[in-house]
Design an enzyme around this catalytic site. Structure first.
Site, PDB file in Angstrom:
ATOM      1  N   VAL A 219       0.927  -1.349  -0.098  1.00 36.12           N
ATOM      2  CA  VAL A 219      -0.038  -0.014   0.004  1.00 36.12           C
ATOM      3  C   VAL A 219       0.947   1.281   0.006  1.00 36.12           C
ATOM      4  CG1 VAL A 219      -1.783   1.201   1.226  1.00 36.12           C
ATOM      5  CG2 VAL A 219      -1.821  -1.212   1.260  1.00 36.12           C
TER       6      VAL A 219
ATOM      7  N   LYS B 241      16.476  -1.454   0.864  1.00 36.82           N
ATOM      8  CA  LYS B 241      15.105  -1.288   0.259  1.00 36.82           C
ATOM      9  C   LYS B 241      15.149   0.038  -0.232  1.00 36.82           C
ATOM     10  CE  LYS B 241      10.408  -2.551   1.250  1.00 36.82           C
ATOM     11  NZ  LYS B 241       9.427  -2.761   2.494  1.00 36.82           N
TER      12      LYS B 241
ATOM     13  N   PHE C 131      -8.479  -0.039   0.501  1.00 42.77           N
ATOM     14  CA  PHE C 131      -9.164  -1.343  -0.260  1.00 42.77           C
ATOM     15  C   PHE C 131      -8.570  -1.904  -1.090  1.00 42.77           C
ATOM     16  CE2 PHE C 131     -12.353   1.669   1.450  1.00 42.77           C
ATOM     17  CZ  PHE C 131     -12.643   1.283   2.687  1.00 42.77           C
TER      18      PHE C 131
ATOM     19  N   ASN D  61     -13.560  -6.159   4.560  1.00 50.94           N
ATOM     20  CA  ASN D  61     -12.842  -7.618   4.432  1.00 50.94           C
ATOM     21  C   ASN D  61     -13.648  -8.963   4.984  1.00 50.94           C
ATOM     22  OD1 ASN D  61     -10.815  -6.507   2.880  1.00 50.94           O
ATOM     23  ND2 ASN D  61      -9.060  -6.549   4.517  1.00 50.94           N
TER      24      ASN D  61
ATOM     25  N   ALA E 169     -15.819 -20.610  -5.142  1.00 51.37           N
ATOM     26  CA  ALA E 169     -15.567 -21.749  -4.129  1.00 51.37           C
ATOM     27  C   ALA E 169     -14.299 -22.304  -4.574  1.00 51.37           C
ATOM     28  CB  ALA E 169     -16.743 -22.674  -4.216  1.00 51.37           C
ATOM     29  N   GLY E 170     -13.662 -22.665  -3.530  1.00 44.91           N
ATOM     30  CA  GLY E 170     -12.223 -23.342  -3.668  1.00 44.91           C
ATOM     31  C   GLY E 170     -11.527 -23.690  -2.648  1.00 44.91           C
TER      32      GLY E 170
ATOM     33  N   GLY F 145      -6.609 -16.763   1.538  1.00 42.93           N
ATOM     34  CA  GLY F 145      -5.397 -16.533   2.042  1.00 42.93           C
ATOM     35  C   GLY F 145      -5.121 -15.207   2.040  1.00 42.93           C
TER      36      GLY F 145
ATOM     37  N   CYS G 145      -4.471 -10.208   4.297  1.00 46.18           N
ATOM     38  CA  CYS G 145      -5.356  -9.351   4.950  1.00 46.18           C
ATOM     39  C   CYS G 145      -6.621 -10.100   5.554  1.00 46.18           C
ATOM     40  CB  CYS G 145      -6.110  -8.458   3.841  1.00 46.18           C
ATOM     41  SG  CYS G 145      -4.571  -7.637   3.149  1.00 46.18           S
TER      42      CYS G 145
HETATM   43  C1  UGA Z   1      -8.064  -7.924   0.203  1.00 42.57           C
HETATM   44  C2  UGA Z   1      -9.260  -6.990  -0.098  1.00 42.57           C
HETATM   45  O1  UGA Z   1      -9.922  -7.572  -1.457  1.00 42.57           O
HETATM   46  C3  UGA Z   1      -8.997  -5.744  -0.560  1.00 42.57           C
HETATM   47  O2  UGA Z   1     -10.148  -4.797  -0.815  1.00 42.57           O
HETATM   48  C4  UGA Z   1      -8.194  -5.005   0.817  1.00 42.57           C
HETATM   49  O3  UGA Z   1      -7.629  -3.686   0.710  1.00 42.57           O
HETATM   50  C5  UGA Z   1      -7.026  -6.125   0.997  1.00 42.57           C
HETATM   51  O4  UGA Z   1      -7.474  -7.328   1.353  1.00 42.57           O
HETATM   52  C6  UGA Z   1      -6.200  -5.492   2.450  1.00 42.57           C
HETATM   53  O5  UGA Z   1      -7.128  -5.702   3.387  1.00 42.57           O
HETATM   54  O6  UGA Z   1      -5.202  -5.075   2.429  1.00 42.57           O
HETATM   55  P1  UGA Z   1      -5.945  -9.167  -1.173  1.00 42.57           P
HETATM   56  O7  UGA Z   1      -5.943 -10.042   0.378  1.00 42.57           O
HETATM   57  O8  UGA Z   1      -4.894  -8.685  -1.951  1.00 42.57           O
HETATM   58  O9  UGA Z   1      -7.266  -7.998  -0.835  1.00 42.57           O
HETATM   59  O10 UGA Z   1      -6.686 -10.519  -2.142  1.00 42.57           O
HETATM   60  P2  UGA Z   1      -8.268 -10.765  -2.713  1.00 42.57           P
HETATM   61  O11 UGA Z   1      -8.187 -10.460  -4.129  1.00 42.57           O
HETATM   62  O12 UGA Z   1      -9.234 -10.146  -1.886  1.00 42.57           O
HETATM   63  O13 UGA Z   1      -8.148 -12.204  -2.279  1.00 42.57           O
HETATM   64  C7  UGA Z   1      -8.136 -12.656  -0.897  1.00 42.57           C
HETATM   65  C8  UGA Z   1      -8.163 -14.462  -0.847  1.00 42.57           C
HETATM   66  O14 UGA Z   1      -9.503 -14.799  -1.242  1.00 42.57           O
HETATM   67  C9  UGA Z   1      -7.439 -15.044  -2.095  1.00 42.57           C
HETATM   68  O15 UGA Z   1      -6.825 -16.244  -1.381  1.00 42.57           O
HETATM   69  C10 UGA Z   1      -8.272 -15.398  -3.248  1.00 42.57           C
HETATM   70  O16 UGA Z   1      -7.872 -16.655  -3.868  1.00 42.57           O
HETATM   71  C11 UGA Z   1      -9.501 -15.798  -2.338  1.00 42.57           C
HETATM   72  N1  UGA Z   1     -10.886 -15.660  -3.086  1.00 42.57           N
HETATM   73  C12 UGA Z   1     -11.162 -14.315  -3.673  1.00 42.57           C
HETATM   74  C13 UGA Z   1     -11.550 -16.712  -3.196  1.00 42.57           C
HETATM   75  O17 UGA Z   1     -11.209 -17.878  -2.691  1.00 42.57           O
HETATM   76  N2  UGA Z   1     -12.703 -16.756  -4.044  1.00 42.57           N
HETATM   77  C14 UGA Z   1     -13.084 -15.552  -4.388  1.00 42.57           C
HETATM   78  O18 UGA Z   1     -14.055 -15.697  -5.069  1.00 42.57           O
HETATM   79  C15 UGA Z   1     -12.379 -14.446  -4.310  1.00 42.57           C
END
Ligand code: UGA
Length: 452
Positions: free
Chosen positions: A14, A38, A163, A225, A270-271, A275, A278
């Site tokens: 971020v 860094k 976000f 979240n 689903a899956g 992880g 966040c």
């Molecule tokens: C998440 C939120 O989407 C962001 O809005 C937020 O800002 C961020 O956390 C944070 O708090 O910093 P992120 O963890 O980067 O973002 O990734 P996501 O795309 O949300 O995916 C999170 C997990 O959910 C992944 O493991 C993904 O594979 C899983 N997922 C996502 C599913 O299993 N099914 C879905 O339909 C969508």
């Protein structure tokens, strides 16, 4: 009117993405870190971690050499030379699963020390995810105590939840859905709004600015979240229901559900479960916060439990077909917690590997297009690491799709049949056509059982 300048305390996803995006649109930014190596990389235009589009934009702002971007070691000068300081440090999950605010407190102390010698009004903005009360009671109070200055008069305070999602950090920073500004007082909120009006311009017609109080803004982030994670666990609960009825497909079910405009189909995938740095951390943090106030968050407990069970379910699917896992080569397609990143934090692959190990699987191999090195740091010699899909699948007894990288989506059954000892695929991300794969090889998928 003088353009506001910004110091960014923290150079993670971020922090660094915000810094380069601000500088890209002509805002003076000083990023700061305590890590000299860094800072050197960043100042040479090299991103210290992988994130889509980040390095290109970083290179561009560094090469412009227009004085709008630099990264300093240490924070004092950065705070002193700017109007606004954004605290974007990690707020990780401690061993007890509570939020660890050590870095937040340290940053607040550093701001307090600088403000003691700074004459001008300064605005501090907390952008890390923090439990309600942190911005006012930890950050505000610490700055006030150390600087000897008065909050509201000499300095301002905002909380602006972030976000952006990894893998789309740059896009999300340039084109957010909304901007939430939690403000200590009107003056603080006005200054932050002024910064974003100059940064976003016309995009604000599509992205409303919501101005609320500090604590509500802190809770918006958890609300967001936790609801996204709830949607995923909900889809996984329905995947388990779908598997009770041969022929039902959770993907089709969630598509039907998601077409309701009140629900929307995103995050109903689903899956293997969620992880990342966040969702698991934030649900645990707000859960611990609730419990410390005497409230037991039953829904969030269920969201976490369903998520953990997905890894067990995947290994059940493998064991049910292979019987004994101990002498089988098990291949994981994907190790990162999601595509587009090399991030391994709380990746479902880790939970699956631990469960496989618990059931005596000793020959596990993984391949990830980006996360080989980061996976090695986390998993060490628990598994072997393949350099490509061929090496991964060669003579394998079971292939599990753990991350939905594009290069996996185009694989055909023939490739698995040609390379594997026993062509057996478990689709943990529902990337393959069920009909096509089920016809050609032994195929199991989350949320669907064949009609036989
Ligand atoms: C998440 C939120 O989407 C962001 O809005 C937020 O800002 C961020 O956390 C944070 O708090 O910093 P992120 O963890 O980067 O973002 O990734 P996501 O795309 O949300 O995916 C999170 C997990 O959910 C992944 O493991 C993904 O594979 C899983 N997922 C996502 C599913 O299993 N099914 C879905 O339909 C969508």
């Amino acid at each position: 009117m003088k353009k506001l300048s910004v110091s960014i305390l923290g150079t993670g996803f971020v922090g660094l993405c915000s810094a380069v995006c601000f500088a890209h649109r002509g805002i003076k930014v000083i990023a700061s870190t305590h890590n000299e190596e860094k800072a050197n990389l960043i100042n040479q235009g090299i991103a210290p971690f992988y994130e889509v589009e980040l390095e290109e934009i970083l290179k561009e702002v560094v090469n412009r050499n227009d004085g709008n971007f630099k990264c300093l070691v240490g924070r004092k000068q950065a705070i002193l030379d700017t109007d606004i300081s954004m605290i974007i440090v990690g707020t990780p999950m401690g061993e007890d699963k509570r939020i660890d605010l050590t870095l937040m407190e340290k940053a607040a102390k550093e701001i307090g020390e600088v403000l003691r010698m700074k004459e001008n009004y300064h605005l501090t903005v907390v952008r890390s995810t923090v439990i309600p009360g942190t911005t006012r009671n930890l950050v505000g109070d610490t700055i006030q105590k150390i600087s000897g200055k008065e909050l509201g008069k000499d300095f301002g305070l905002c909380m602006q939840p972030e976000f952006l999602a990894e893998g789309r950090s740059i896009k999300d920073t340039f084109y957010p859905d909304r901007i939430v500004i939690g403000e200590f007082d009107k003056k603080s909120g006005d200054i932050l709004q002024e910064l974003y009006e100059s940064f976003y311009g016309d995009h604000l017609k599509k992205a409303p600015i919501l101005r609320i109080n500090l604590e509500s803004a802190e809770l918006v982030k958890y609300g967001n979240n936790c609801l996204l994670a709830t949607k995923i666990s909900y889809a996984n609960e329905f995947a388990n229901l779908a598997e009770l009825v041969p022929g039902v497909d959770v993907v089709q079910v969630m598509k039907g559900v998601g077409l309701d405009y009140r629900i929307c189909e995103r995050f109903l995938g689903a899956g293997v479960g969620f992880g990342g740095s966040c969702f698991p951390k934030d649900i645990n943090a707000i859960k611990a916060f609730a419990q410390s106030k005497g409230y037991d968050p039953r829904l969030l407990n269920a969201v976490l439990a369903i998520n953990d069970d997905q890894a067990i379910h995947i290994v059940d699917l493998a064991e049910n077909t292979l019987n004994n896992l101990s002498n089988k080569k098990i291949a994981l397609l994907g190790l990162a917690f999601k595509p587009g990143t090399d991030d391994m934090r709380q990746a479902p692959s880790i939970r699956i590997i631990n469960e496989l190990k618990r059931r005596n699987a000793s020959n596990i191999i993984g391949y990830d297009p980006k996360a080989k090195e980061s996976a090695r740091e986390v998993l060490g010699n628990k598994i072997q690491y393949a350099n490509n899909i061929e090496e991964l699948l060669k003579d394998a007894d079971c292939a599990i799709i753990t991350t939905e990288w594009d290069e996996f989506k185009i694989l055909k059954p023939s490739k698995f049949i040609r390379l594997m000892k026993n062509p057996f695929v478990i689709d943990g991300r529902r990337i393959f056509s069920f009909e096509e794969f089920d016809k050609e090889l032994t195929f199991r998928a989350i949320g669907r059982v064949a009609l036989k």
